[in-house]
Design a protein around this motif. Structure first.
Motif, mmCIF file in Angstrom:
data_model
loop_
_atom_site.group_PDB
_atom_site.id
_atom_site.type_symbol
_atom_site.label_atom_id
_atom_site.label_comp_id
_atom_site.label_asym_id
_atom_site.label_seq_id
_atom_site.Cartn_x
_atom_site.Cartn_y
_atom_site.Cartn_z
ATOM 1 N N GLY A 85 0.787 -1.235 0.000
ATOM 2 C CA GLY A 85 0.000 0.000 0.000
ATOM 3 C C GLY A 85 0.815 1.278 0.000
ATOM 4 N N PHE A 86 2.132 1.167 -0.230
ATOM 5 C CA PHE A 86 2.987 2.354 -0.280
ATOM 6 C C PHE A 86 3.160 2.812 -1.730
ATOM 7 N N ILE A 87 3.360 4.116 -1.925
ATOM 8 C CA ILE A 87 3.673 4.618 -3.265
ATOM 9 C C ILE A 87 5.172 4.695 -3.498
ATOM 10 N N THR A 88 5.958 4.735 -2.422
ATOM 11 C CA THR A 88 7.407 4.810 -2.573
ATOM 12 C C THR A 88 8.111 4.284 -1.328
ATOM 13 N N SER A 89 9.281 3.689 -1.561
ATOM 14 C CA SER A 89 10.150 3.299 -0.450
ATOM 15 C C SER A 89 11.446 4.098 -0.488
ATOM 16 N N LYS A 90 11.536 5.039 -1.413
ATOM 17 C CA LYS A 90 12.779 5.796 -1.597
ATOM 18 C C LYS A 90 12.708 7.210 -1.023
ATOM 19 N N ILE A 91 11.559 7.833 -1.109
ATOM 20 C CA ILE A 91 11.420 9.234 -0.695
ATOM 21 C C ILE A 91 10.835 9.280 0.706
ATOM 22 N N ALA A 92 11.488 10.033 1.598
ATOM 23 C CA ALA A 92 10.943 10.219 2.941
ATOM 24 C C ALA A 92 9.741 11.151 2.885
ATOM 25 N N CYS A 93 8.794 10.935 3.784
ATOM 26 C CA CYS A 93 7.641 11.833 3.860
ATOM 27 C C CYS A 93 8.072 13.233 4.272
ATOM 28 N N CYS A 94 8.980 13.313 5.232
ATOM 29 C CA CYS A 94 9.401 14.604 5.799
ATOM 30 C C CYS A 94 10.898 14.784 5.611
ATOM 31 N N GLY A 95 11.291 15.859 4.949
ATOM 32 C CA GLY A 95 12.712 16.132 4.740
ATOM 33 C C GLY A 95 12.901 17.145 3.634
ATOM 34 N N GLN A 96 14.086 17.192 3.096
ATOM 35 C CA GLN A 96 14.379 18.112 2.000
ATOM 36 C C GLN A 96 15.521 17.533 1.169
ATOM 37 N N GLY A 97 15.738 18.119 0.004
ATOM 38 C CA GLY A 97 16.802 17.642 -0.878
ATOM 39 C C GLY A 97 16.394 16.376 -1.603
ATOM 40 N N PRO A 98 17.355 15.727 -2.295
ATOM 41 C CA PRO A 98 17.049 14.486 -3.008
ATOM 42 C C PRO A 98 16.435 13.447 -2.066
ATOM 43 N N TYR A 99 15.359 12.841 -2.493
ATOM 44 C CA TYR A 99 14.654 11.802 -1.733
ATOM 45 C C TYR A 99 14.169 12.305 -0.363
ATOM 46 N N ASN A 100 14.104 13.627 -0.171
ATOM 47 C CA ASN A 100 13.820 14.210 1.150
ATOM 48 C C ASN A 100 14.772 13.641 2.202
ATOM 49 N N GLY A 101 16.007 13.364 1.777
ATOM 50 C CA GLY A 101 16.938 12.651 2.642
ATOM 51 C C GLY A 101 18.030 13.506 3.262
ATOM 52 N N ILE A 102 17.983 14.821 3.038
ATOM 53 C CA ILE A 102 19.045 15.688 3.557
ATOM 54 C C ILE A 102 18.585 16.355 4.849
ATOM 55 N N GLY A 103 19.456 16.343 5.834
ATOM 56 C CA GLY A 103 19.183 17.064 7.077
ATOM 57 C C GLY A 103 18.109 16.401 7.922
ATOM 58 N N LEU A 104 17.474 17.212 8.756
ATOM 59 C CA LEU A 104 16.490 16.723 9.719
ATOM 60 C C LEU A 104 15.080 17.024 9.239
ATOM 61 N N CYS A 105 14.106 16.343 9.833
ATOM 62 C CA CYS A 105 12.703 16.662 9.625
ATOM 63 C C CYS A 105 12.353 17.802 10.580
ATOM 64 N N THR A 106 11.959 18.944 10.033
ATOM 65 C CA THR A 106 11.666 20.142 10.825
ATOM 66 C C THR A 106 10.350 20.765 10.351
ATOM 67 N N PRO A 107 9.853 21.787 11.056
ATOM 68 C CA PRO A 107 8.638 22.465 10.589
ATOM 69 C C PRO A 107 8.799 23.091 9.204
ATOM 70 N N PHE A 108 10.035 23.255 8.733
ATOM 71 C CA PHE A 108 10.282 23.888 7.428
ATOM 72 C C PHE A 108 10.514 22.859 6.314
ATOM 73 N N SER A 109 10.455 21.576 6.649
ATOM 74 C CA SER A 109 10.702 20.511 5.671
ATOM 75 C C SER A 109 9.502 20.327 4.742
ATOM 76 N N ASN A 110 9.749 19.658 3.611
ATOM 77 C CA ASN A 110 8.643 19.124 2.820
ATOM 78 C C ASN A 110 7.908 18.104 3.676
ATOM 79 N N LEU A 111 6.581 18.079 3.573
ATOM 80 C CA LEU A 111 5.794 17.127 4.355
ATOM 81 C C LEU A 111 4.709 16.529 3.471
ATOM 82 N N CYS A 112 4.677 15.204 3.367
ATOM 83 C CA CYS A 112 3.661 14.551 2.544
ATOM 84 C C CYS A 112 2.298 14.624 3.233
ATOM 85 N N PRO A 113 1.218 14.685 2.469
ATOM 86 C CA PRO A 113 -0.105 14.797 3.085
ATOM 87 C C PRO A 113 -0.610 13.497 3.705
ATOM 88 N N ASN A 114 -0.143 12.334 3.196
ATOM 89 C CA ASN A 114 -0.636 11.044 3.688
ATOM 90 C C ASN A 114 0.545 10.161 4.048
#
Length: 362
Positions: free
Chosen positions: A286-315
């Motif tokens: 039931g997942f759409i991806t195993s590569k991209i983090a829901c919360c993060g930034q940069g390629p694959y949302n994989g750079i740095g920490l998950c913060t209030p300023f990160s990209n955030l997936c809706p589901n």
């Protein structure tokens, strides 16, 4: 008057012991950020998950110190077994009857080795977690007496999750790290395994008889490593090799340890295979991806920490990874189902339901 106090105290202790017998086993958790439920909130450390959007799907919708959008693996095990969730050991509310539920000693950033996670400064290293467990037992004995306290510990369930940080936050943390200059990978893995055996023996001497030991996931496939090393979404080769060496050696060590002890105390959970299922066929779960983090930034949302300023997936339920390193609650729920019910491919020599059906004194 003195006699009245003693009778009241004995009756209170009787009710406490009766309560834990009715409600289930005590549950103790040791390890790193995959199972930490808030101990690091009480420490001055950078290894924290106490700001939004962590906890966005937790019942309170607020951050709790769990490195998750919601519940983590220990929470879900407690939920599945109908047990009250454990409190972090450093939480001041862990006192009185709450001690009978168990305790979570885990601390984000720690590894098997003491020099793992030194960049986080103030974390509860694994031997300190074990020292706290000794302290916990003293508090339990003061509450319900020596014999009943021993019974609570003997009949408890333990979950321990260590090892991943010894690679990502030690051996491979920086090029030419101290450990990578000291050891080849082929020598480093047996060294970590041998040190882990000492940790588990200490845990056994503290009275526990039922321990689930998780392996590492496929370290090179987490979004943080994809962001650093991947061009086309392929997993990072060196870290995958580390996981492929570590997990079978861990399973063999646990078997040897059980043979030495003469009973099946330690159960290997093949979390590497559980994660590889998601990574190879995310849509099946039931997942759409195993590569991209829901919360993060940069390629694959994989750079740095998950913060209030990160990209955030809706589901969050559509993502295997919540942040650059940690699974989503949905992924954790699937992992727990395998821990509970999985066959020999996932759990060795038995799954959790089989383990709990056995008499801990047998």
């Amino acid at each position: 008057m003195v006699g009245f106090v003693n009778i009241s105290t004995c009756f209170f202790i009787f009710l406490l012991v009766l309560a834990v017998g009715v409600e289930g086993r005590a549950f103790f958790v040791f390890g790193d950020s995959l199972v930490d439920n808030g101990n690091n909130n009480y420490l001055v450390t950078t290894a924290r998950a106490d700001a939004p959007p962590y906890g966005i799907d937790y019942p309170t919708h607020r951050p709790t110190g769990r490195f998750s959008n919601g519940l983590n693996i220990p929470d879900i095990i407690s939920e599945e077994m109908g047990w009250e969730p454990t409190l972090p050991y450093l939480n001041p509310q862990l006192r009185g009857p709450k001690l009978l539920v168990g305790a979570n000693f885990a601390s984000a950033g720690v590894g098997v080795l003491n020099d793992t996670g030194i960049q986080f400064v103030n974390i509860i290293r694994i031997y300190q977690q074990l020292n706290y467990f000794e302290e916990y037992q003293q508090r339990l004995r003061a509450l319900i007496g020596i014999d009943e306290a021993r019974k609570v510990v003997n009949e408890s369930l333990v979950l321990i999750t260590l090892g991943g940080n010894d690679f990502v936050n030690n051996y491979y943390l920086v090029p030419y790290s101290a450990r990578s200059r000291q050891y080849s990978l082929q020598d480093y893995v047996p060294f970590v395994i041998s040190e882990y055996k000492k940790v588990l023996m200490r845990l056994y001497t503290l009275g526990v008889l039922r321990v689930i030991v998780t392996g590492t996931g496929p370290l090179g496939c987490v979004p943080a490593e994809l962001a650093l090393h991947s061009r086309n979404g392929e997993c990072a080769e060196e870290l995958m090799e580390a996981a492929e060496l570590y997990n079978p050696q861990l399973k063999d060590m646990l078997k040897d340890l059980n043979d030495e002890i003469g009973r099946k105390v330690f159960i290997a959970a093949n979390t590497n295979q559980m994660h590889m299922d998601f990574i190879s066929e995310p849509q099946r779960f039931g997942f759409i991806t195993s590569k991209i983090a829901c919360c993060g930034q940069g390629p694959y949302n994989g750079i740095g920490l998950c913060t209030p300023f990160s990209n955030l997936c809706p589901n969050r339920d559509l993502y295997v990874f919540w942040d650059p390193f940690h699974p989503s609650e949905k992924a954790n729920r699937i992992i727990v189902q395998q821990i509970l019910n999985g066959d020999n491919k996932y759990m060795h020599p038995m799954n959790l339901r089989t383990m709990l059906a056995m008499d801990p004194k047998a």
